[in-house]
Design an enzyme around this catalytic site. Structure first.
Site, mmCIF file in Angstrom:
data_model
loop_
_atom_site.group_PDB
_atom_site.id
_atom_site.type_symbol
_atom_site.label_atom_id
_atom_site.label_comp_id
_atom_site.label_asym_id
_atom_site.label_seq_id
_atom_site.Cartn_x
_atom_site.Cartn_y
_atom_site.Cartn_z
ATOM 1 N N GLU A 54 0.925 -1.154 -0.071
ATOM 2 C CA GLU A 54 0.050 -0.127 -0.062
ATOM 3 C C GLU A 54 0.825 1.213 0.048
ATOM 4 O OE1 GLU A 54 -2.774 0.360 2.982
ATOM 5 O OE2 GLU A 54 -3.707 2.057 1.975
ATOM 6 N N GLU A 376 -11.789 -3.840 3.662
ATOM 7 C CA GLU A 376 -12.349 -3.535 5.040
ATOM 8 C C GLU A 376 -13.704 -3.139 5.000
ATOM 9 O OE1 GLU A 376 -9.540 -1.598 7.513
ATOM 10 O OE2 GLU A 376 -8.135 -3.435 7.572
HETATM 11 O O1 AHR Z 1 -2.165 -1.497 6.622
HETATM 12 C C1 AHR Z 1 -2.512 -0.119 6.957
HETATM 13 C C2 AHR Z 1 -4.125 -0.181 6.830
HETATM 14 O O2 AHR Z 1 -4.806 -1.022 7.740
HETATM 15 C C3 AHR Z 1 -4.727 -0.668 5.678
HETATM 16 O O3 AHR Z 1 -4.803 0.475 4.739
HETATM 17 C C4 AHR Z 1 -6.120 -0.732 6.010
HETATM 18 O O4 AHR Z 1 -6.779 -1.932 5.122
HETATM 19 C C5 AHR Z 1 -6.016 -1.322 7.343
HETATM 20 O O5 AHR Z 1 -6.988 -0.495 8.211
#
Ligand code: AHR
Length: 791
Positions: A54, A376
């Site tokens: 990410e 999520e």
């Molecule tokens: O890994 C960090 C964050 O944690 C991600 O963006 C999310 O999917 C989770 O809440």
């Protein structure tokens, strides 16, 4: 075989033993680990250990994406970030290279023999290596007929010229110019300077500097050292591009893959959900140049030899940040994005999106087989949208495995709701579960999947990490993750994919810790958790061998204690009965986490500070059956009492919380004994009688003669393990973890497995449980290897 504790003089922690058909058994130890060679194991998916990328903590721009110029296209919300520009220069939007990339810099030139200079400081300095080659490029045009030259220089902080070259002449139309630069010295924090001469003004955009030597030699590629440590993990897959970033703060900055493909100067850049601070200044959000877009992502998967696992926005922004949803009747373009992504990845060059892939340099398909829809997300809002995506994808691309989500946590109402859906017809092949929990939670939940209902989809543990209270990447957290992983592998029929999260963190630019890999402009630092991932990933069996672990004594040792949460209280007649003998604990050794809150005298302990968790441990450590009786009275504050058992000064909270949650409920909160909150309260000023009876596996908690909880002790194993066979070389692999403070002498009982040959092993150890790696001491915690022969 003896697994020494994590922190002591001799250590063997995550022990991964890799044996070409097997090992001798020890005799008389406390723990026995029996491998049932004749029982049917489960296939371990090649995707069992993967990566989750990410763009958080500057993971992409300023991170793995090798571009060295920050804000190369002047599209950041802080428009001049990293630049110093000459007076009379300004941002313009009239006649950009492409409407998706609207801003460019107009530099007014003084004419004659005068010149104007602009500089860029990169991401906190531009790292240069002596004699390496760097590709400089920009887009430019002139606005008046004049002879312009651009002098390009790489300079040290003191102004020394390390590399230089000239570009020009410029045209009336935007055109791309490029030159190679070779610095004469290695410098961590150089700057780029562009000096323009001539008359009128010139327009500049997409000012870029790339090392020629990127990972796999890709132009517009990845930083070599960072990508290499990913490759070293031999990942089975790479999930991309997030995380919350997929969702966006609102739909305005939701991630849309089509913005990220095509020529880089045509990409529609975006502001990042993640930001540099916790405030509201809109310029503080990170930027996404999308230089690392979906083409580069698929290409990176190919270079890493792993499966792509893209995640798409499901028509909803982050629910925790406002829950903006695309109306159901306007979802069409979002669903089309999903269908078109399959075409971009896999379609022949004769299709619209397949043609773009071919144009970008990859006529062959990328072999996409899985896709996530939503990250999520929860509730009916999500499932209403997910099912529309699922229907369209199933219809047009039944070959794609669909990954859905059970929400941001596990064992909560959202995940229960989701699992009910998955077990009653909502189509999904795999469900993405996330957990960021304490190391203790990982140990007590390593059996999470042992008795999990198999009637639904398979499981992708898409984001997990053990979070210490101070969020440090300790050996203890890594061992807890390792213990968790053994449970996932033992249940490989159900759990087919796992990934630690987040992956990358640029030091000084993070808002989320812990992370797997840290970096600055020149160094990469691996955490103990990285080593655990690496040990498991490199030692992935093809087929599990079922096993049992039996410990002779897995009752934790600990002390009794009394305490409060935001409450002033007194405790008296504190009597502990063990083996028929009763002792007054107030006369024995006392240890408090807030000594100044406590006074003692005449058999009464008084706690007078209004703090969260102020407690006093009493008497020695012990394990085994006991009865505790005491009286307690609250005289101020908002709650009741904490009665500690199995407690150690540095261990996890383990207490009966009486009158917690603002004096509305009682609950037992302990790794080994758990009982959820039940309504209840205490009376201020009244002496209450409290009793805890721990007998075998049953613990009874009573208040004023009435049983409030009858709880079962769960037995946390002292050694956690998984095992399997690697078919190629008929190798037996055992992953064994001792996360505790004591040696764990373990007998390996091998049923129907014939031991022969050499045992090679890999151990992760350190001097203390909170050992960490750092830029100054990067190898403090790292695996060591060895081998021994089987007689
Ligand atoms: O890994 C960090 C964050 O944690 C991600 O963006 C999310 O999917 C989770 O809440």
């Amino acid at each position: 075989m003896k697994f020494e504790p994590a922190h002591g003089r001799k250590f063997s922690l995550v022990a991964i033993l890799s044996v070409p058909l097997w090992i001798s058994a020890a005799t008389g130890p406390q723990i026995s680990l029996t491998l049932h060679g004749a029982k049917k194991g489960a296939a371990v998916a090649p995707t069992m250990h993967g990566l989750f990328f990410e763009d958080i903590n500057y993971a992409a721009d300023g991170g793995i994406y090798a571009e060295l110029i920050e804000n190369r296209s002047f599209e950041q919300r802080d428009p001049m970030r990293a630049w110093t520009i000459p007076a009379d220069s300004r941002l313009e939007t009239n006649g950009p290279i492409h409407p998706n990339n609207p801003h460019f810099l107009r530099v007014s030139l003084p004419g004659g023999d005068k010149s104007a200079t602009l500089t860029n400081s990169g991401f906190g300095g531009i790292p240069l290596e002596r004699s390496a080659q760097y590709r400089f490029s920009l887009f430019a045009r002139r606005t008046a007929v004049s002879d312009h030259t651009l002098s390009i220089r790489l300079e040290s902080p003191s102004g020394e010229i390390l590399a230089a070259g000239n570009l020009g002449p410029l045209q009336d139309k935007w055109s791309r110019h490029e030159l190679m630069l070779t610095p004469s010295a290695t410098v961590a924090d150089a700057r780029l300077s562009i000096t323009a001469s001539g008359g009128g003004s010139i327009d500049l955009d997409m000012i870029s500097l790339f090392p020629k030597d990127t990972f796999a030699g890709r132009q517009n590629g990845m930083r070599k050292d960072l990508a290499q440590v990913l490759a070293d993990l031999h990942p089975g897959f790479l999930r991309f591009p997030g995380g919350c970033i997929v969702e966006g703060n609102g739909l305005a900055n939701a991630y849309r893959w089509k913005d990220t493909v095509g020529p880089i100067e045509h990409r529609k850049e975006n502001w990042n959900l993640w930001r540099n601070d916790k405030g509201t200044d809109p310029t503080k959000h990170y930027h996404q140049s999308y230089g690392l877009g979906f083409f580069e992502y698929f290409q990176l998967c190919e270079d890493l030899g792993c499966a792509p696992v893209p995640v798409l926005n499901c028509g909803m922004a982050c629910q925790a940040r406002g829950n903006e949803c695309v109306p159901l009747d306007e979802l069409g373009p979002w669903v089309q994005d999903a269908l078109d992504l399959v075409e971009f990845a896999n379609g022949p060059p004769t299709t619209k999106w397949g043609a773009l892939r071919a144009e970008m340099g990859h006529p062959a398909p990328f072999g996409l087989t899985m896709m996530g829809v939503g990250n999520e997300q929860w509730s009916e809002d999500y499932f209403a949208r997910y099912e529309i995506f699922a229907k369209a994808l199933r219809q047009k691309h039944p070959e794609i495995q669909l990954i859905s989500t059970s929400g941001p946590g596990v064992d909560d109402a959202h995940s229960a709701f989701a699992w009910k859906k998955f077990r009653s017809g909502t189509p999904a092949d795999i469900v993405d579960e996330h957990y960021y929990r304490s190391p203790e939670w990982f140990l007590t939940h390593s059996n999470r999947y042992d008795n999990f209902d198999r009637s639904g989809p398979r499981i992708f543990v898409g984001e997990f990490a053990a979070h210490e209270k101070n969020r440090a990447s300790t050996l203890r957290a890594a061992l807890a993750e390792a213990a968790g992983l053994t449970g996932m592998i033992r249940n490989a029929d159900l759990v087919t994919m796992t990934a630690y999260a987040p992956l990358l963190a640029r030091t000084g630019a993070t808002q989320w810790t812990p992370d797997l890999i840290w970096f600055d402009n020149t160094c990469v630092q691996l955490t103990p958790s990285y080593h655990v991932q690496s040990m498991f990933s490199r030692n992935r069996p093809d087929l599990t061998v079922p096993l049992d672990i039996v410990s002779r004594n897995d009752r934790p040792k600990g002390r009794i204690g009394v305490g409060t949460w935001q409450t002033i209280a007194e405790f008296r007649n504190i009597r502990l009965t063990r083996d028929g003998t009763t002792t007054d604990l107030s006369t024995l050794e006392q240890t408090s986490n807030r000594p100044t809150d406590w006074t003692s005298g005449g058999g009464t302990l008084k706690q007078s500070g209004l703090a969260e968790n102020s407690h006093m441990l009493l008497g020695p450590e012990f394990s085994g059956d006991f009865t505790l009786d005491l009286e307690a009275r609250a005289t101020g504050g908002s709650e009741g009492f904490l009665i500690l058992f199995d407690a150690t000064p540095s261990g996890p909270a383990s207490w009966w919380n009486i009158g917690g949650w603002n004096n509305t409920a009682h609950a037992v909160e302990s790794p080994a004994v758990n009982s959820p909150p039940v309504p209840g309260n205490i009376e201020r000023g009244r002496w209450h009688h409290i009793r805890i009876e721990s007998n075998g596996d049953t613990v009874n908690f009573s208040l004023d003669g009435r049983t409030v909880h009858k709880a079962a002790r769960t037995h946390q194993p002292r050694v956690f393990a998984s095992a399997g066979i690697r078919k190629t070389n008929r190798e037996l692999i055992i992953h064994a973890v001792n996360p505790g403070p004591e040696p764990a002498e373990t007998a390996f009982n091998l049923e129907s497995i014939q031991p022969t040959g050499e045992v090679s092993f890999e151990l992760l150890t350190a001097d203390r449980p909170d050992a960490v790696n750092s830029f100054d001491d990067p190898e403090h915690v790292k695996p060591s290897t060895g081998n021994f022969s089987i007689p």
